[in-house]
Design a protein around this motif. Structure first.
Motif, PDB file in Angstrom:
ATOM      1  N   VAL A 288       0.810  -1.065  -0.072  1.00 23.21           N
ATOM      2  CA  VAL A 288      -0.063  -0.010   0.070  1.00 23.21           C
ATOM      3  C   VAL A 288       0.907   1.183  -0.267  1.00 23.21           C
ATOM      4  O   VAL A 288       1.911   1.414   1.036  1.00 23.21           O
ATOM      5  CB  VAL A 288      -1.079   0.165   1.158  1.00 23.21           C
TER       6      VAL A 288
ATOM      7  N   THR B  84       1.050   7.178   0.265  1.00 21.93           N
ATOM      8  CA  THR B  84       0.152   8.133   0.219  1.00 21.93           C
ATOM      9  C   THR B  84      -1.226   7.847   0.579  1.00 21.93           C
ATOM     10  O   THR B  84      -2.202   8.402   1.073  1.00 21.93           O
ATOM     11  CB  THR B  84      -0.234   8.321  -1.478  1.00 21.93           C
ATOM     12  N   GLU B  85      -1.413   6.311   0.899  1.00 17.23           N
ATOM     13  CA  GLU B  85      -2.459   5.701   1.412  1.00 17.23           C
ATOM     14  C   GLU B  85      -2.108   5.317   3.008  1.00 17.23           C
ATOM     15  O   GLU B  85      -2.607   4.182   3.443  1.00 17.23           O
ATOM     16  CB  GLU B  85      -2.910   4.642   0.657  1.00 17.23           C
TER      17      GLU B  85
ATOM     18  N   LYS C  75      -4.928   3.779   5.333  1.00 17.84           N
ATOM     19  CA  LYS C  75      -5.417   2.420   5.026  1.00 17.84           C
ATOM     20  C   LYS C  75      -4.487   1.441   5.469  1.00 17.84           C
ATOM     21  O   LYS C  75      -4.749   0.465   5.848  1.00 17.84           O
ATOM     22  CB  LYS C  75      -5.688   2.532   3.498  1.00 17.84           C
ATOM     23  N   ARG C  76      -3.143   1.697   5.145  1.00 14.82           N
ATOM     24  CA  ARG C  76      -2.143   0.983   5.870  1.00 14.82           C
ATOM     25  C   ARG C  76      -2.112   0.547   7.150  1.00 14.82           C
ATOM     26  O   ARG C  76      -2.331  -0.531   7.823  1.00 14.82           O
ATOM     27  CB  ARG C  76      -0.700   1.418   5.322  1.00 14.82           C
TER      28      ARG C  76
ATOM     29  N   LEU D 215     -11.845  -0.524   1.807  1.00 15.33           N
ATOM     30  CA  LEU D 215     -10.642   0.259   1.409  1.00 15.33           C
ATOM     31  C   LEU D 215     -10.168   0.132   0.055  1.00 15.33           C
ATOM     32  O   LEU D 215      -9.181   0.902  -0.324  1.00 15.33           O
ATOM     33  CB  LEU D 215      -9.640   0.173   2.429  1.00 15.33           C
TER      34      LEU D 215
ATOM     35  N   LEU E 168      -8.785  -2.212  -1.321  1.00 18.49           N
ATOM     36  CA  LEU E 168      -7.139  -2.696  -1.357  1.00 18.49           C
ATOM     37  C   LEU E 168      -7.114  -4.172  -1.591  1.00 18.49           C
ATOM     38  O   LEU E 168      -6.117  -4.600  -1.374  1.00 18.49           O
ATOM     39  CB  LEU E 168      -6.712  -2.374   0.104  1.00 18.49           C
TER      40      LEU E 168
END
Length: 81
Positions: free
Chosen positions: A16, A19-20, A23-24, A61, A63
């Motif tokens: 990930v 920039t995310e 979420k990570r 998310l 992902l």
């Protein structure tokens, strides 16, 4: 409620981007809640199936395409396997 440990080792690996980061961080927090341990920054290992909520989290998310989950049936060095 978490699934019971079943002795099957599972690796969760994700990529990930920075920039995310939020979420990570959410993925990492949920893996800890599932009893998984960090091997490297984006590589985690646990001995229980991941609950449906984890898969829903990945969906929410967006992902799913950035996370790999692998089950391992034997652990050890080349000499012990």
């Amino acid at each position: 409620d978490l699934p019971k440990e079943d002795g099957v080792a599972r690796l969760v690996m994700f990529d990930v981007p920075e920039t995310e980061r939020k979420k990570r961080d959410l993925i990492r927090l949920d893996l800890v809640a599932c009893g998984y341990q960090q091997l490297q920054k984006s590589v985690w290992m646990g001995y229980r199936p991941l609950p449906e909520r984890f898969i829903r989290l990945l969906d929410d998310l967006k992902l799913k395409n950035k996370v790999q989950i692998v089950s391992i049936n034997k652990l050890g060095s080349l000499e012990t396997i």
